[in-house]
Motif scaffolding. Sequence first.
Motif: not given
Length: 66
Positions: A47-59
């Motif tokens: 949320n703070h980086l304005n990206i989806k959780v999936g991207y954060l965890l899986e790239g």
Amino acid sequence: MPSFFCSSFLWYVEKLAKFLNYSIPVIGRYELEEMTPNIEVAKNISNHLNIKVGYLLEGNRQSRFV
């Protein structure tokens, strides 16, 4: 490892930790993939980086933005 990389990495980790109100060692361990955040932490970071959780965890670059 070049000192520029080390100082840049430490600067980034410090800023991200402060922004998210997490400890510097924890953010560093996430970045170095030594530790994986739980789902609530992952949601907060994404949320703070304005990206989806999936991207954060899986790239997954195709699902980067919310």
